[in-house]
Design an enzyme around this catalytic site. Structure first.
Site, PDB file in Angstrom:
ATOM      1  N   LYS A 115       0.847  -1.199   0.000  1.00 17.65           N
ATOM      2  CA  LYS A 115       0.000   0.000   0.000  1.00 17.65           C
ATOM      3  C   LYS A 115       0.880   1.247   0.000  1.00 17.65           C
ATOM      4  CE  LYS A 115      -1.952   2.556   3.172  1.00 17.65           C
ATOM      5  NZ  LYS A 115      -1.949   3.887   2.525  1.00 17.65           N
ATOM      6  N   GLU A 142      11.142   1.767   9.333  1.00 21.07           N
ATOM      7  CA  GLU A 142      11.984   2.935   9.017  1.00 21.07           C
ATOM      8  C   GLU A 142      11.150   4.165   9.342  1.00 21.07           C
ATOM      9  OE1 GLU A 142      15.064   2.731   8.123  1.00 21.07           O
ATOM     10  OE2 GLU A 142      15.119   0.573   7.803  1.00 21.07           O
ATOM     11  N   THR A 179       2.976   5.969  13.763  1.00 24.61           N
ATOM     12  CA  THR A 179       2.386   4.856  13.003  1.00 24.61           C
ATOM     13  C   THR A 179       3.207   3.590  13.212  1.00 24.61           C
ATOM     14  OG1 THR A 179       1.857   6.525  11.334  1.00 24.61           O
ATOM     15  CG2 THR A 179       1.390   4.258  10.747  1.00 24.61           C
ATOM     16  N   GLU A 183      10.014  16.265  14.882  1.00 29.38           N
ATOM     17  CA  GLU A 183      10.166  16.194  13.428  1.00 29.38           C
ATOM     18  C   GLU A 183       9.113  17.084  12.754  1.00 29.38           C
ATOM     19  OE1 GLU A 183       8.988  12.616  11.296  1.00 29.38           O
ATOM     20  OE2 GLU A 183      10.852  12.719  10.153  1.00 29.38           O
ATOM     21  N   CYS A 201      13.353  12.096   5.208  1.00 27.55           N
ATOM     22  CA  CYS A 201      13.641  11.694   6.590  1.00 27.55           C
ATOM     23  C   CYS A 201      15.096  11.957   6.953  1.00 27.55           C
ATOM     24  CB  CYS A 201      13.294  10.222   6.771  1.00 27.55           C
ATOM     25  SG  CYS A 201      14.083   9.180   5.536  1.00 27.55           S
ATOM     26  N   GLY A 226       7.546   5.231   7.476  1.00 29.74           N
ATOM     27  CA  GLY A 226       6.570   6.283   7.743  1.00 29.74           C
ATOM     28  C   GLY A 226       6.855   6.919   9.088  1.00 29.74           C
TER      29      GLY A 226
HETATM   30  P1  NDP Z   1       2.577   7.901   8.006  1.00 29.09           P
HETATM   31  O1  NDP Z   1       3.124   7.123   9.138  1.00 29.09           O
HETATM   32  O2  NDP Z   1       1.425   8.778   8.261  1.00 29.09           O
HETATM   33  O3  NDP Z   1       2.153   6.964   6.810  1.00 29.09           O
HETATM   34  C1  NDP Z   1       3.015   6.029   6.205  1.00 29.09           C
HETATM   35  C2  NDP Z   1       2.193   4.937   5.567  1.00 29.09           C
HETATM   36  O4  NDP Z   1       1.523   4.195   6.590  1.00 29.09           O
HETATM   37  C3  NDP Z   1       1.095   5.472   4.641  1.00 29.09           C
HETATM   38  O5  NDP Z   1       0.948   4.586   3.576  1.00 29.09           O
HETATM   39  C4  NDP Z   1      -0.096   5.453   5.560  1.00 29.09           C
HETATM   40  O6  NDP Z   1      -1.303   5.484   4.873  1.00 29.09           O
HETATM   41  C5  NDP Z   1       0.140   4.164   6.304  1.00 29.09           C
HETATM   42  N1  NDP Z   1      -0.602   4.023   7.552  1.00 29.09           N
HETATM   43  C6  NDP Z   1      -1.130   4.981   8.351  1.00 29.09           C
HETATM   44  N2  NDP Z   1      -1.777   4.420   9.402  1.00 29.09           N
HETATM   45  C7  NDP Z   1      -1.637   3.091   9.276  1.00 29.09           C
HETATM   46  C8  NDP Z   1      -2.088   1.957  10.034  1.00 29.09           C
HETATM   47  N3  NDP Z   1      -2.831   2.077  11.133  1.00 29.09           N
HETATM   48  N4  NDP Z   1      -1.758   0.721   9.614  1.00 29.09           N
HETATM   49  C9  NDP Z   1      -1.024   0.559   8.508  1.00 29.09           C
HETATM   50  N5  NDP Z   1      -0.587   1.569   7.724  1.00 29.09           N
HETATM   51  C10 NDP Z   1      -0.886   2.824   8.108  1.00 29.09           C
HETATM   52  O7  NDP Z   1       3.821   8.703   7.417  1.00 29.09           O
HETATM   53  P2  NDP Z   1       3.777   9.800   6.263  1.00 29.09           P
HETATM   54  O8  NDP Z   1       3.180   9.208   5.032  1.00 29.09           O
HETATM   55  O9  NDP Z   1       3.215  11.043   6.838  1.00 29.09           O
HETATM   56  O10 NDP Z   1       5.337   9.969   5.967  1.00 29.09           O
HETATM   57  C11 NDP Z   1       6.144  10.836   6.669  1.00 29.09           C
HETATM   58  C12 NDP Z   1       6.942  10.098   7.714  1.00 29.09           C
HETATM   59  O11 NDP Z   1       7.713   9.075   7.133  1.00 29.09           O
HETATM   60  C13 NDP Z   1       7.918  10.999   8.412  1.00 29.09           C
HETATM   61  O12 NDP Z   1       7.890  10.775   9.796  1.00 29.09           O
HETATM   62  C14 NDP Z   1       9.260  10.555   7.865  1.00 29.09           C
HETATM   63  O13 NDP Z   1      10.354  10.811   8.691  1.00 29.09           O
HETATM   64  C15 NDP Z   1       9.034   9.106   7.657  1.00 29.09           C
HETATM   65  N6  NDP Z   1      10.004   8.580   6.705  1.00 29.09           N
HETATM   66  C16 NDP Z   1      10.996   7.752   7.158  1.00 29.09           C
HETATM   67  C17 NDP Z   1      11.980   7.295   6.303  1.00 29.09           C
HETATM   68  C18 NDP Z   1      13.046   6.352   6.775  1.00 29.09           C
HETATM   69  O14 NDP Z   1      13.636   5.687   5.929  1.00 29.09           O
HETATM   70  N7  NDP Z   1      13.337   6.245   8.059  1.00 29.09           N
HETATM   71  C19 NDP Z   1      11.999   7.700   4.894  1.00 29.09           C
HETATM   72  C20 NDP Z   1      10.907   8.561   4.534  1.00 29.09           C
HETATM   73  C21 NDP Z   1       9.944   8.980   5.414  1.00 29.09           C
HETATM   74  P3  NDP Z   1      -2.017   6.922   4.605  1.00 29.09           P
HETATM   75  O15 NDP Z   1      -1.112   7.729   3.787  1.00 29.09           O
HETATM   76  O16 NDP Z   1      -3.230   6.580   3.910  1.00 29.09           O
HETATM   77  O17 NDP Z   1      -2.252   7.512   5.943  1.00 29.09           O
END
Ligand code: NDP
Length: 479
Positions: A173, A248, A230, A383, A282, A226
């Site tokens: 997803k 991550e 989450t 962040e 990130c 993400g």
């Molecule tokens: P989120 O945690 O909001 O979302 C990430 C993904 O998880 C999306 O596909 C989201 O869907 C999904 N999601 C949300 N809730 C759930 C759940 N209950 N169960 C399963 N999946 C779920 O992050 P963002 O999209 O806002 O991304 C930004 C974040 O990602 C920042 O904190 C950033 O630092 C981090 N990041 C980390 C990286 C790393 O390598 N360490 C690299 C890049 C980003 P939906 O979009 O529909 O909510």
């Protein structure tokens, strides 16, 4: 533009016919709809993956490699189309999508297409016991991959490529905010001859479709990138089910600048490490610490350069900073600028919304530099994930190490110094997963990638990813 789920090699409407609007960040308009996939859609995707697994897991490495490399080539030959789609969906400059996101997505498939042919397991002779052990590295089965919106196809494929290279089938997803290139990827997988059911993509909300993936009893491993909150939620659900987890998560990375660095190179790279992709990476170095002896000079030079950055429409070739990904995210970032002011932070430049002519409803923000007097304030600790950095001076190595580590995250750090001993000593002491010395975001896909503390658990990249997506089994033969 209507996006559909990609299940068993076919594009399908969501079972309950529920949809979500898809916004274009550059003008704030709705330009399409995406499935609001339900638990039933995820189940259907799982069944397709499960059915494909026996055959895919037995496919020769040569054949898997050939298909992955074909996907990579097709991404390259469709570069322009994918870059435009990524930029429209995310708000990032098309030039960035064209030179960073899509080429990297292609590299991910090529890299893991090659890596799987070199992935070997160990053997251990039990000397004196007349027994030989060897390790089988077997695919897990059906795995879940969930990715964020900041580097949509780049991070989506960073998970999918090793998962399928290792012989798994995937239910994936992408972020609901940036589904477009994941949707287009389905077409390319079919064209490359990826057997149906090996990769299944559901679109929709994290709390519905994402949740159904993480709590599915037979999806045995979850690779997630993400936010930290989450990630913690996923761990709470998946850990008691004994799923393998790779998380991550967020970062709040220090960029530590000593007066003996190559100043011009540092300055140029620091602009990039602060504001590339609108600061929505990130790995961005959002906490800048500058040795006191060059602090005032740095402040003047850095601000002059940041003021030159052009905020504009993503498709304009002269744009440095595109739109933020969504209205909610823009509001969140603006909220942090207000918090900074209340915390006695001094906004040295930017931090206000920008109107781009012809695209007045887009989510544009002038990149902000905030001077802080203490690192123990919210803008330095939390962040923000936008074009906002804090700067402050330091006087000694010990002081800056202490500040760098005094944050809940531990993803990456950048050091600018020509003192070899110092760079090695400090690299040892920094509590992070990645240290860059005199550079930033220079990536070699063979290296372990990931963070410590609230930045996550596990490592991706190279053989680490192939190890994650396989189960090790010891076979002991007495002779
Ligand atoms: P989120 O945690 O909001 O979302 C990430 C993904 O998880 C999306 O596909 C989201 O869907 C999904 N999601 C949300 N809730 C759930 C759940 N209950 N169960 C399963 N999946 C779920 O992050 P963002 O999209 O806002 O991304 C930004 C974040 O990602 C920042 O904190 C950033 O630092 C981090 N990041 C980390 C990286 C790393 O390598 N360490 C690299 C890049 C980003 P939906 O979009 O529909 O909510």
């Amino acid at each position: 533009m209507t996006i559909k789920n990609f299940i068993n090699g076919k594009f399908e409407n969501p079972i309950h016919n529920h949809w979500i609007d898809n916004y274009c960040p550059a003008n704030g308009e709705i330009y399409g709809k995406i499935p609001n996939a339900s638990k039933e859609d995820v189940e259907k995707a799982y069944e397709a993956a499960e059915a494909a697994f026996p055959s895919w897991s037995e496919t020769t490495l040569d054949e898997r490699s050939r298909i992955l490399i074909k996907i990579s080539e097709l991404l390259e030959s469709n570069l322009q189309r994918f870059a435009e789609a990524e930029s429209k969906d995310n708000g990032k400059p098309t030039s960035v999508a064209k030179t960073v996101d899509i080429p990297r997505a292609a590299s991910n498939f090529r890299f893991f297409g090659n890596a799987i042919t070199q992935f070997a397991s160990e053997s251990h002779e039990s000397v004196g016991q007349q027994a030989m052990n060897y390790t089988l590295r077997q695919p897990i089965g059906v795995v879940g991959c969930i990715s964020p919106w900041n580097l949509p196809l780049y991070l989506f494929t960073w998970k999918i490529a090793p998962a399928i290279a290792a012989g798994n089938c995937v239910v994936a997803k992408p972020s609901e905010v940036t589904p477009m290139t994941a949707y287009l990827l389905g077409e390319i997988c079919n064209e490359a001859g990826l057997p149906k059911g090996v990769l299944n993509i559901v679109h929709g909300l994290g709390t519905t479709a994402g949740q159904a993936i993480i709590e599915h009893p037979n999806i045995k491993a979850i690779s997630f990138t993400g936010g930290t909150a989450t990630g913690a939620h996923i761990a709470r659900i998946a850990s008691p089910m004994f799923k393998k987890l790779s998380l991550e998560l967020g970062g709040k990375n220090p960029n530590i600048i000593f007066d003996d660095c190559d100043y011009d190179e540092m300055l140029k790279t620091t602009v990039r490490s602060s504001f590339a992709n609108q600061g929505q990476i990130c790995l961005c170095g959002s906490r800048i610490f500058v040795e006191a002896s060059i602090y005032e000079k740095f402040k003047i030079d850095f601000i002059a350069k940041v003021k030159q950055l052009k905020v504009g429409h993503p498709s304009d070739e002269t744009t440095d900073i595109g739109a933020l990904v969504s209205k909610q995210h823009l509001e969140k970032v603006l909220g942090y600028i207000e918090i900074a002011k209340h915390e006695n932070g001094k906004v040295l430049c930017g931090g206000h919304q920008v109107t781009v002519e012809g695209f007045e409803n887009g989510y544009y923000l002038q990149p902000a530099v905030i001077e802080v007097t203490t690192d123990e304030c919210r803008v330095s600790q939390e962040e923000i994930f936008g074009p906002v950095v804090t700067i402050m001076p330091f006087n000694s190595e010990d002081e800056v190490i202490d500040m760098a580590n005094k944050v809940k995250y531990g993803l990456s750090a950048t050091l600018w110094t020509n003192n070899l001993k110092r760079s090695m000593k400090m690299s040892n002491k920094l509590k992070v997963g990645i240290v860059w010395v005199n550079t930033w975001m220079l990536r070699d896909l063979r290296t372990p990638f990931g963070g410590v503390k609230a930045s996550g658990v596990g490592r991706e990249g190279g053989f680490e990813a192939l190890r994650f997506f396989t189960e090790a089994k010891n076979v002991c033969i007495k002779y």
